[in-house]
Design a protein around this motif. Structure first.
Motif, PDB file in Angstrom:
ATOM      1  N   GLU A  36       0.865  -1.183   0.000  1.00 35.87           N
ATOM      2  CA  GLU A  36       0.000   0.000   0.000  1.00 35.87           C
ATOM      3  C   GLU A  36       0.901   1.233   0.000  1.00 35.87           C
ATOM      4  N   PRO A  37       0.698   2.146  -0.963  1.00 33.94           N
ATOM      5  CA  PRO A  37       1.587   3.316  -1.014  1.00 33.94           C
ATOM      6  C   PRO A  37       1.402   4.218   0.208  1.00 33.94           C
ATOM      7  N   LEU A  38       2.488   4.849   0.588  1.00 40.83           N
ATOM      8  CA  LEU A  38       2.421   5.831   1.667  1.00 40.83           C
ATOM      9  C   LEU A  38       2.136   7.197   1.053  1.00 40.83           C
ATOM     10  N   ALA A  39       1.400   8.005   1.778  1.00 37.54           N
ATOM     11  CA  ALA A  39       1.149   9.383   1.349  1.00 37.54           C
ATOM     12  C   ALA A  39       2.461  10.156   1.414  1.00 37.54           C
ATOM     13  N   ASP A  40       2.555  11.208   0.631  1.00 39.33           N
ATOM     14  CA  ASP A  40       3.772  12.029   0.637  1.00 39.33           C
ATOM     15  C   ASP A  40       4.111  12.502   2.048  1.00 39.33           C
ATOM     16  N   ALA A  41       3.086  12.877   2.822  1.00 36.09           N
ATOM     17  CA  ALA A  41       3.316  13.357   4.186  1.00 36.09           C
ATOM     18  C   ALA A  41       3.901  12.260   5.076  1.00 36.09           C
ATOM     19  N   GLU A  42       3.615  10.994   4.759  1.00 35.48           N
ATOM     20  CA  GLU A  42       4.142   9.885   5.556  1.00 35.48           C
ATOM     21  C   GLU A  42       5.600   9.577   5.202  1.00 35.48           C
ATOM     22  N   ARG A  43       6.052  10.057   4.070  1.00 34.04           N
ATOM     23  CA  ARG A  43       7.450   9.864   3.669  1.00 34.04           C
ATOM     24  C   ARG A  43       8.295  10.991   4.271  1.00 34.04           C
ATOM     25  N   SER A  44       8.178  11.095   5.569  1.00 36.34           N
ATOM     26  CA  SER A  44       8.867  12.157   6.305  1.00 36.34           C
ATOM     27  C   SER A  44      10.090  11.591   7.020  1.00 36.34           C
ATOM     28  N   ASP A  45      10.923  12.496   7.501  1.00 39.74           N
ATOM     29  CA  ASP A  45      12.098  12.055   8.239  1.00 39.74           C
ATOM     30  C   ASP A  45      11.701  11.324   9.522  1.00 39.74           C
ATOM     31  N   THR A  46      10.578  11.698  10.102  1.00 38.63           N
ATOM     32  CA  THR A  46      10.087  11.032  11.312  1.00 38.63           C
ATOM     33  C   THR A  46       9.836   9.551  11.058  1.00 38.63           C
ATOM     34  N   ASN A  47       9.343   9.221   9.871  1.00 38.96           N
ATOM     35  CA  ASN A  47       9.005   7.835   9.540  1.00 38.96           C
ATOM     36  C   ASN A  47      10.123   7.100   8.805  1.00 38.96           C
ATOM     37  N   ARG A  48      11.221   7.793   8.549  1.00 35.61           N
ATOM     38  CA  ARG A  48      12.328   7.162   7.837  1.00 35.61           C
ATOM     39  C   ARG A  48      13.066   6.200   8.766  1.00 35.61           C
ATOM     40  N   VAL A  49      13.405   5.063   8.216  1.00 38.20           N
ATOM     41  CA  VAL A  49      14.176   4.068   8.968  1.00 38.20           C
ATOM     42  C   VAL A  49      15.645   4.308   8.664  1.00 38.20           C
ATOM     43  N   HIS A  50      16.385   4.660   9.692  1.00 40.68           N
ATOM     44  CA  HIS A  50      17.816   4.892   9.529  1.00 40.68           C
ATOM     45  C   HIS A  50      18.554   3.573   9.719  1.00 40.68           C
ATOM     46  N   GLY A  51      19.608   3.392   8.959  1.00 47.42           N
ATOM     47  CA  GLY A  51      20.350   2.137   9.004  1.00 47.42           C
ATOM     48  C   GLY A  51      20.158   1.324   7.735  1.00 47.42           C
TER      49      GLY A  51
END
Length: 138
Positions: A36-51
């Motif tokens: 399921e695609p994520l909304a543009d707002a969900e592709r934020s740094d808060t939701n980014r997985v680092h590593g």
């Protein structure tokens, strides 16, 4: 392995029916297209997985003690790997999520060869982020 959610059981059966590596690879790519695609707002740094070497975003929601995760990545193969990981973890409670053995899951699907060290590290980072979300008090 812990009892699998129904979706994970269906995923395991689908990959077991794939005769060889090429069929499993095609199935993995198709699985990634189902995310399921994520909304543009969900592709934020808060939701980014680092590593992760590739960009990966993860959103988790808790309803009645059960977790549902959604994820996205620009990398096609990684989308497939994320999709089958989500099949394994969606529908679990926090305590069950803490016991998921990612390596065992991918081994049971015949996908271990796709887990290069960098992909394995990235997927471990995704699972770690899921567990962090599940452990947060809110």
């Amino acid at each position: 392995m812990n009892a699998l959610p129904a979706a994970a059981q269906r995923t395991r059966e689908a990959f077991a029916q794939a005769g060889g590596w090429e069929q499993r690879a095609r199935l993995l790519m198709r699985w990634g297209e189902k995310l399921e695609p994520l909304a543009d707002a969900e592709r934020s740094d808060t939701n980014r997985v680092h590593g992760c070497e590739s960009l990966v975003w993860l959103v988790g929601e808790l309803h009645d003690g059960i977790w549902t995760f959604r994820a996205a990545s620009e990398a096609r193969l990684l989308r497939g790997l994320l999709a089958v990981l989500l099949e394994r973890v969606n529908g679990l409670a926090s305590a069950e999520l803490a016991r998921v053995d990612m390596a065992d899951w991918f081994e049971s699907l015949g996908l271990s060869r796709q887990l290069s060290p960098s992909r394995s590290n990235g997927l471990n980072a995704v699972l770690k982020r899921m567990r962090e979300l599940a452990a947060s008090p809110d």
